[in-house]
Structure formats: C-alpha cells, structure tokens
Scaffold this motif. Structure first.
Motif, PDB file in Angstrom:
ATOM      1  N   UNK A 130      -4.048   4.602  -6.166  1.00  0.00           N
ATOM      2  CA  UNK A 130      -2.852   5.512  -5.579  1.00  0.00           C
ATOM      3  C   UNK A 130      -2.560   6.702  -6.704  1.00  0.00           C
ATOM      4  N   UNK A 131      -2.694   6.530  -7.945  1.00  0.00           N
ATOM      5  CA  UNK A 131      -2.000   7.413  -8.820  1.00  0.00           C
ATOM      6  C   UNK A 131      -3.082   8.582  -9.129  1.00  0.00           C
ATOM      7  N   UNK A 132      -4.499   8.043  -9.115  1.00  0.00           N
ATOM      8  CA  UNK A 132      -5.449   9.004  -9.386  1.00  0.00           C
ATOM      9  C   UNK A 132      -5.845  10.000  -8.270  1.00  0.00           C
ATOM     10  N   UNK A 133      -5.273   9.555  -7.027  1.00  0.00           N
ATOM     11  CA  UNK A 133      -5.769  10.297  -5.695  1.00  0.00           C
ATOM     12  C   UNK A 133      -4.729  11.115  -5.033  1.00  0.00           C
ATOM     13  N   UNK A 159       0.780  -1.405   0.108  1.00  0.00           N
ATOM     14  CA  UNK A 159       0.056   0.014  -0.001  1.00  0.00           C
ATOM     15  C   UNK A 159       0.824   1.233  -0.002  1.00  0.00           C
ATOM     16  N   UNK A 160       1.752   1.333   1.005  1.00  0.00           N
ATOM     17  CA  UNK A 160       2.841   2.711   0.843  1.00  0.00           C
ATOM     18  C   UNK A 160       3.615   2.727  -0.417  1.00  0.00           C
ATOM     19  N   UNK A 161       4.043   1.524  -0.933  1.00  0.00           N
ATOM     20  CA  UNK A 161       4.733   1.504  -1.950  1.00  0.00           C
ATOM     21  C   UNK A 161       3.690   2.019  -3.175  1.00  0.00           C
ATOM     22  N   UNK A 162       2.476   1.562  -3.423  1.00  0.00           N
ATOM     23  CA  UNK A 162       1.718   2.088  -4.252  1.00  0.00           C
ATOM     24  C   UNK A 162       1.457   3.472  -4.367  1.00  0.00           C
ATOM     25  N   UNK A 163       1.525   4.137  -2.978  1.00  0.00           N
ATOM     26  CA  UNK A 163       1.340   5.586  -2.912  1.00  0.00           C
ATOM     27  C   UNK A 163       2.628   6.143  -3.435  1.00  0.00           C
ATOM     28  N   UNK A 164       3.748   5.500  -3.167  1.00  0.00           N
ATOM     29  CA  UNK A 164       5.095   6.177  -3.635  1.00  0.00           C
ATOM     30  C   UNK A 164       5.110   6.148  -5.261  1.00  0.00           C
ATOM     31  N   UNK A 165       4.735   5.048  -5.776  1.00  0.00           N
ATOM     32  CA  UNK A 165       4.453   4.867  -7.346  1.00  0.00           C
ATOM     33  C   UNK A 165       3.596   5.889  -7.623  1.00  0.00           C
ATOM     34  N   UNK A 166       2.415   6.342  -7.115  1.00  0.00           N
ATOM     35  CA  UNK A 166       1.547   7.369  -7.440  1.00  0.00           C
ATOM     36  C   UNK A 166       2.216   8.602  -7.657  1.00  0.00           C
ATOM     37  N   UNK A 167       3.174   9.007  -6.425  1.00  0.00           N
ATOM     38  CA  UNK A 167       3.715  10.132  -6.482  1.00  0.00           C
ATOM     39  C   UNK A 167       4.746  10.388  -7.451  1.00  0.00           C
ATOM     40  N   UNK A 168       5.574   9.371  -7.860  1.00  0.00           N
ATOM     41  CA  UNK A 168       6.518   9.352  -9.119  1.00  0.00           C
ATOM     42  C   UNK A 168       5.835   9.487 -10.319  1.00  0.00           C
ATOM     43  N   UNK A 169       4.647   8.736 -10.412  1.00  0.00           N
ATOM     44  CA  UNK A 169       4.016   9.133 -11.836  1.00  0.00           C
ATOM     45  C   UNK A 169       3.413  10.297 -11.807  1.00  0.00           C
ATOM     46  N   UNK A 170       3.016  11.020 -10.761  1.00  0.00           N
ATOM     47  CA  UNK A 170       2.595  12.417 -10.899  1.00  0.00           C
ATOM     48  C   UNK A 170       3.571  13.369 -11.183  1.00  0.00           C
ATOM     49  N   UNK A 171       4.674  13.201 -10.459  1.00  0.00           N
ATOM     50  CA  UNK A 171       5.867  14.097 -10.874  1.00  0.00           C
ATOM     51  C   UNK A 171       6.269  13.922 -11.984  1.00  0.00           C
ATOM     52  N   UNK A 172       6.292  12.753 -12.846  1.00  0.00           N
ATOM     53  CA  UNK A 172       6.875  12.517 -14.019  1.00  0.00           C
ATOM     54  C   UNK A 172       6.031  13.128 -15.062  1.00  0.00           C
ATOM     55  N   UNK A 173       5.002  12.755 -14.988  1.00  0.00           N
ATOM     56  CA  UNK A 173       3.844  13.078 -16.237  1.00  0.00           C
ATOM     57  C   UNK A 173       3.446  14.541 -15.935  1.00  0.00           C
ATOM     58  N   UNK A 174       3.680  15.320 -14.613  1.00  0.00           N
ATOM     59  CA  UNK A 174       3.653  16.755 -14.707  1.00  0.00           C
ATOM     60  C   UNK A 174       4.779  17.214 -15.431  1.00  0.00           C
TER      61      UNK A 174
END
Length: 548
Positions: free
Chosen positions: A415-418, A331-346
């Motif tokens: 995790x990515x969308x929220x 679960x925490x790892x999924x949130x970390x992946x979500x933040x990485x996806x957000x930063x990269x796609x931004x």
C-alpha cells in the motif's frame, strides 16, 4: 302718473286764478249709489237733495295711486299726501314739482345705471366665456405640444437605448472572443503539457522497464541459488542489491538504541506519536490531520531527529499489531497508512529509510529475502526470531499467526509503495515495487510463506502495476502461472492448499483489473485536496499584476 300730476297742477292754477270767489264756494260733488233694493230707492231723492243743499267738501286724502303699483314709474306719495282742494302756495308747488322732477331724474339715473351694470355684466360674461374658450384651446394646444414632445423624447430614449445595447453587445462579443481565445490558448497549453507528460511517462516507463529487466537478469545470474549465510545451517535467498540496501537501512536504524523506551522523556514522546497514529482512520480528513501532526512532531525540537524518526517508524509499523488484520477494513486502513507515510516522508525524507528498516526487521519478505534452515538443529529459537516469529505469552507464535502477520506487513508495504498524490514526490514509489516483484520471483523459493506474501502484494499493488507497466506486468503474471504455482504444487502437502488457490483465483478472476477497496477514494480526494492547496499557495504567493 304724469297726467295726474298735470290735472293736479291745473286745478291748483284755477284756484289761484279765481281768487276769493272760489274760496267761498264749496266744491259740491254728487255721489250716486246704485243699489238693487227698493227701500234705498225711496230715500235717494231725499238724500241727494240734502247733500246738494248742505254741500260737502271732498277730500283726496284717501286717494291712492293703486292703479300704478305695477308700473316702473311709480312715485311714493305716502309721506306727503296731497289734498286736491287744499290751498297751496306757488313756491310749494314749484318745490314739489322740482322734487318730483328730481325724484324722476334719480329714478332715470338708477334705471340707466342698472342698464349699464346689466350691460357690463353681460359683457363680463361674454369675456369670461371667451377667456375660458381661449384657455381651453390653449390647454388643448399645450396637450398636443406635450404629446409631441413625449413622442420625441421616447424616440430619443429608444435611440439611446438601442445604441447602448449595441455597444454592450459589441463589448460582450469582444469579451467572448477574448475568453474563447484564452480558453483555446489554455487548452493548447494543457495539451502541450499533457503530451509532454505522456512523453516523459513513456520515457520513465521505458527506463523502469529496462532497469527491471536488468535487475531480473542480474538477479538471475547472481543469486538464482541463494546467498551464503554467515549463520551455520541457514541459507539466504535474496538479491545482493536488496541485501546491501537492507544492511544500509538496518545500520541507520540501529544507530538509535533499542532501549530508548526506557527513557521517560522519549517514551512519552513515543506515546504521543503512537496516540496520533492510533487515531488514524481511512478518511481524507483523518489522513491530513495525522500527517500534519506527525510532520510537526518530526520537525520539532522536543526529540533528536534520529530518535524521532525511529519512534515514528516503530509506531507506524506496529499498527499491524494494534488492529485486526483479518478484518476487511484493514485494506482501506493500509492505504490510509500508505498515504500518511508518503506525506510524512515527502517532508522528512530520512524517515523513509527508518520505515523500510522497520519493515525489514518485522518481515524479511519486504526485502525481499528468505532464510532456509538446512537441518533440524538450525531450526532453533534464533532462526525463528530471524525469520519474523514473535514471542507470545509463555509460548512461541503459531505458524498460522505468523502467516497472518506476513500478509499484513506485505499489504502495508504494498500500500505504501503504490500510493500516489499528484504534486507529491514519492521517495520509494511504484518503481521500487516493480523491482521488489522481479527480485521476489527470481530469488525466493516457492513455499507457503512466499505464496501468501506474493498474493498479498499483488492484491494491494497489482492494479497499479498493471496500469503502469501493462504488457511487462502480464509477463510477470505469466511467470507466476508457468513457474511459481507449479513449483508450489510439486511440494505437495508441505504447501497449504489455500496458498495455491489464492494465486490461481487471482489469475483466473483477473483481480488485477479491479481497483482495491479504499485506494481510489483516498487517492482521488487527497490529490484534489493537495492540488487545491498548491493552487492556493501559488495564488497567494504570486505577485498581483498591474491589470488587477
């Protein structure tokens, strides 16, 4: 002593006046001795007669002025003895008298000199005492003057210090007023910004709610019974808008050949991206480091941009395969992946479409979409491949393993969308998650796989959806309680009991009020970090004012 001298002179004068008569006659002096013995008395007369007869000359050589030793007028006669009976000339007598007078005169002068010196000494002592007294009096007067000057100087210092303290206090008061006024102005500005942001948030929520309601109504009217599939014997349950978005993303994704890993150059580039993602851990520093590495890799010239984006999406989603998704740390790892996806796609917006296409490829419920086989002939290997089953070593994937993957992919998607970072725009944020949830409930059937997918999505994103949409989200939960769960129960043994209990416990325990583990820490720290970085960039880029 004067009397002796006079007697001596008188005798000398008599001798000289008598002339030769006196020279022939001797001066006879009888000396009588008085002894206590009788024997001496018998010879007295005889001796006296002989003495008178023969006569004796009396000499004054041994005469000393012993009786005048203690007097101050003493005359030293040792060097010139006088004989009373010696004949002296007049010149010598006069010379002797003059010498004596000279001696006396000298003594008188010495005595006078000594008296004057003593008087001078006394006067000098008096002058010294007087000068010392004056000096002491002067010292006391100077001390008194210095004391008065010191008091006056201390008074002036106190006045100057008091004036300085008054000025400092006045300046401090003025500065405090300026700071307070500035704080009030800043507070007013912040309050205005907060009110403006609240108004904008309300407008956005209202717009999102209306869009969601429109989507629900549209999905209900158009695809309540499903979409006809081009494959024989397979019925597609999905919203037409979702299917159009999936086709568009899959077309972009398929522009890059799937055999890119056969190229040595591109495979090496893919390993580099995979290595960076493999080092990701649920910490702020790790998220920042991995995001920076991936942004640099996607913006570089080592690989064409579409290929780089597809490799990034493939490696990012494949973290489900490389990690243990049943572990609590996923679960925490999924949130970390979500933040990485957000930063990269931004920074690289095109990469989001490749990510979503990869999500849709590995898990159809991220569309959301469900393929239903109408008969046994349709349940072939192609069907299972289409719905997301993966081929394992020498055998097909089990249903249990398939459901585990479905849950993991949906958790990663949720995790990515929220995920949210203040100051960072999300290209596929929580509003898209709200649309996904509405379309999911209105188009997909209630079966075991959809129940697991729905629970995984709510577990990861339910807190954020409830926080943002409030009563609208509660209506969604009411639909799940009144329609979805009863539809699951109607199928009986076809649905796993765990799928039903998961949803019932979620609603009963109000898990949506609890923030999922790993979300707050990462979101809070990353928001703080990026806010500080933005402020630093603004401070360094802003021109220096003239006042500074």
């Amino acid at each position: 002593m004067h009397l002796t001298v006079l007697v001596f002179c008188f005798c000398l004068f008599i001798v000289r006046a008598s002339g030769g008569d006196m020279r022939d006659k001797a001066f006879v002096m009888r000396v009588e001795e008085e002894d206590g013995s009788e024997e001496q008395d018998d010879n007295t007369d005889e001796d006296a007669g002989a003495l008178v007869t023969t006569g004796a000359r009396f000499s004054c050589n041994d005469l000393e002025s012993g009786g005048f030793e203690d007097s101050g007028d003493e005359v030293d006669c040792s060097s010139a003895p006088y004989h009373l009976m010696e004949k002296r000339s007049l010149e010598k007598s006069i010379l002797l008298e003059l010498e004596l007078e000279h001696h006396l005169k000298i003594q008188e002068e010495v005595r006078s000199k000594l008296s004057s010196l003593e008087l001078c000494h006394q006067n000098e002592i008096q002058r010294t005492i007087s000068a010392f007294a004056r000096l002491q009096k002067y010292a006391e007067s100077r001390k008194e003057i210095d004391r008065r000057l010191d008091v006056q100087f201390q008074r002036k210092i106190a006045e100057v210090l008091d004036k300085h303290l008054s000025m400092v206090q006045r300046d401090h008061g003025q500065k405090s007023q300026i700071v307070e006024r500035r704080i009030r102005d800043d507070a007013a500005v912040e309050e205005a910004k907060r009110e403006q942001s609240m108004k904008e948030e309300k407008v956005n929520q209202e717009r999102t709610r209306k869009e969601a309601e429109n989507s629900v109504s549209h999905a209900t009217m158009v695809n309540s019974i499903g979409v006809k599939s081009e494959l024989p014997g397979i019925k597609v349950f999905a919203d037409s808008i979702a299917l159009e978005a999936e086709l568009r993303r899959r077309a972009l994704h398929d522009q890059v050949s799937s055999n890119i890993y056969l190229s040595k150059e591109y495979s090496q580039y893919g390993r580099q991206i995979g290595k960076s993602i493999g080092k990701l851990t649920p910490t702020t520093d790790s998220v920042k480091a991995r995001a920076s590495e991936l942004i640099e890799a996607l913006d570089g010239q080592d690989c064409p941009h579409p290929i780089a984006c597809r490799l990034f999406a493939d490696k990012m989603i494949s973290i489900v395969k490389s990690r243990n998704t049943k572990d609590k740390t996923f679960g925490p790892l999924a949130f970390a992946c979500g933040y990485v996806m957000l930063l990269v796609t931004n920074q690289v917006p095109d990469a989001m479409d490749y990510l979503l296409a990869e999500f849709h490829k590995v898990c159809m419920y991220t569309v959301p979409k469900h393929l239903h086989a109408l008969n046994a002939q349709a349940r072939n290997s192609d069907y299972y491949r289409l719905i997301g089953y993966q081929e394992e070593v020498e055998k097909s994937q089990s249903t249990e393993s398939y459901l585990v993957n479905v849950v993991a992919y949906v958790k990663l998607y949720a995790a990515m969308i929220q995920t949210e970072i203040k100051g960072v725009r999300h290209p596929h944020g929580l509003a898209e998650g709200w649309k996904w949830l509405v379309m999911f409930l209105n188009t997909l059937p209630a079966i075991t796989a959809t129940a697991f997918a729905l629970h995984a999505f709510l577990k990861m994103a339910g807190f954020a959806l409830h926080k943002k949409y409030g009563s609208q989200f509660m209506k969604i939960l009411d639909v799940i309680s009144r329609r979805f769960i009863p539809a699951l129960k109607e199928q009986g043994m076809k649905v796993q009991a765990e799928a039903i209990s998961n949803l019932q416990n979620y609603l009963k325990d109000k898990v949506y009020l609890e923030e999922p583990e790993g979300r707050y820490l990462a979101q809070h720290l990353l928001s703080k970090v990026f806010m500080c970085e933005d402020q630093h960039r603004m401070a360094t880029s802003a021109p220096v004012s003239s006042r500074e």
